[in-house]
Design an enzyme around this catalytic site. Structure first.
Site, PDB file in Angstrom:
ATOM      1  N   SER A  93      -0.618  -5.403 -15.081  1.00  0.00           N
ATOM      2  CA  SER A  93      -0.912  -6.673 -15.711  1.00  0.00           C
ATOM      3  C   SER A  93      -2.370  -7.037 -15.506  1.00  0.00           C
ATOM      4  O   SER A  93      -3.210  -6.171 -15.303  1.00  0.00           O
ATOM      5  CB  SER A  93       0.017  -7.766 -15.193  1.00  0.00           C
ATOM      6  OG  SER A  93       0.017  -8.860 -16.075  1.00  0.00           O
ATOM      7  N   ASP A 141      -7.275  -4.367  -7.158  1.00  0.00           N
ATOM      8  CA  ASP A 141      -7.892  -3.148  -7.689  1.00  0.00           C
ATOM      9  C   ASP A 141      -7.774  -3.248  -9.200  1.00  0.00           C
ATOM     10  O   ASP A 141      -6.656  -3.415  -9.722  1.00  0.00           O
ATOM     11  CB  ASP A 141      -7.129  -1.908  -7.226  1.00  0.00           C
ATOM     12  CG  ASP A 141      -7.310  -1.594  -5.750  1.00  0.00           C
ATOM     13  OD1 ASP A 141      -8.007  -2.355  -5.047  1.00  0.00           O
ATOM     14  OD2 ASP A 141      -6.741  -0.582  -5.291  1.00  0.00           O
ATOM     15  N   HIS A 173      -4.519 -10.579  -3.888  1.00  0.00           N
ATOM     16  CA  HIS A 173      -4.997 -11.211  -2.665  1.00  0.00           C
ATOM     17  C   HIS A 173      -5.911 -12.389  -2.987  1.00  0.00           C
ATOM     18  O   HIS A 173      -6.401 -12.525  -4.111  1.00  0.00           O
ATOM     19  CB  HIS A 173      -5.745 -10.174  -1.817  1.00  0.00           C
ATOM     20  CG  HIS A 173      -4.882  -9.033  -1.370  1.00  0.00           C
ATOM     21  ND1 HIS A 173      -4.510  -8.835  -0.058  1.00  0.00           N
ATOM     22  CD2 HIS A 173      -4.303  -8.014  -2.076  1.00  0.00           C
ATOM     23  CE1 HIS A 173      -3.745  -7.760   0.042  1.00  0.00           C
ATOM     24  NE2 HIS A 173      -3.607  -7.236  -1.184  1.00  0.00           N
TER      25      HIS A 173
END
Length: 265
Positions: free
Chosen positions: A227, A86, A142
């Protein structure tokens, strides 16, 4: 004068031991009482978390939370490359003769981003995406593709902020900060997933056990605090979705474009 002062303060606070202190507090039981306030302050959707807020024992445990099954839909089309996180897109475009142009006003070379890896040659005219995770975002990373993990590399470095200020006013933050790089080979080409550490990130951690194969949407790693992930796609293998550009918000599993093997040749 103000910009110079902020830059100087950032330089002084970029030491790993300072970030380590922040990380230790976030991992301590005393941080637990800040979880609900943290979630409220950043508008985090607590209902998406795998567990109720009361069941997280530390702020760090909440920050690195998994989501409830079904919270993110992964595009499983054979030719899709999906967002690993995200995030907000803060840079996107074609790599020009080994150079990423104008990420918040600064240029980066693939050679410096990849720490002079021999694999640099694969990405000299490929495509890049810079994905910034704010404290609001889900912080597990992911796999954007299904394939074989052909190499992992840890690059030691600083912990400068990777927010708008850091990218604009600090010198080449993305290639000076600590990085973990995962190279994934598919039948459609190679993809580099560069996980960039940042200020107050005590570490970037791989999800264990380490595997030789990964499926699209499978967990690779996670950040402890906000980050950035930089995606590099091998030369001639990727066509971005038409609206992929800086300022667009994406979610993990969302299709970013077509990844179909030398389609631009």
């Amino acid at each position: 004068m103000t910009k110079w002062l902020l830059r100087s303060m950032t330089e002084l606070s970029s030491r790993k031991w300072i970030s380590g202190l922040t990380g230790k507090f976030a991992q301590s039981p005393s941080s637990r009482r800040f979880i609900s306030r943290f979630a409220a302050a950043y508008g985090i959707k607590a209902e998406e978390a795998e567990k109720p807020l009361s069941e997280y024992s530390t702020l760090n445990e909440f920050f690195t939370r998994r989501l409830k099954p079904g919270s993110r839909e992964v595009d499983l089309a054979a030719d899709s490359l999906v967002s690993p996180v995200d995030a907000l897109i803060t840079g996107a475009g074609h790599i020009r003769e080994g150079t990423i142009l104008n990420v918040k006003g600064q240029d980066y070379t693939i050679e410096e981003l990849l720490n002079r890896s021999p694999r640099t040659a694969n990405y000299m005219n490929g495509f890049y995406l810079v994905l910034y995770l704010s404290p609001t975002d889900y912080h597990r990373i992911h796999s954007p593709v299904s394939g074989r993990i052909v190499e992992r590399e840890h690059i030691a470095g600083k912990v400068y902020p990777v927010n708008d200020f850091g990218l604009r006013h600090m010198r080449r933050v993305l290639s000076r900060n600590e990085r973990l790089i995962t190279y994934i080979r598919t039948e459609n080409g190679e993809t580099a997933v560069i996980k960039v550490g940042a200020m107050n990130v005590s570490s970037i951690r791989y999800v264990l056990p380490l595997k030789e194969e990964t499926a699209k949407g499978e967990e690779l790693a996670y950040f402890e605090f906000g980050s950035t992930v930089v995606l590099l796609m091998e030369d001639g293998t990727f066509i971005p979705r038409g609206d992929i550009m800086p300022g667009v918000k994406v979610r993990m599993g969302e299709r970013l474009g077509t990844h179909a093997g030398k389609i631009l040749q």
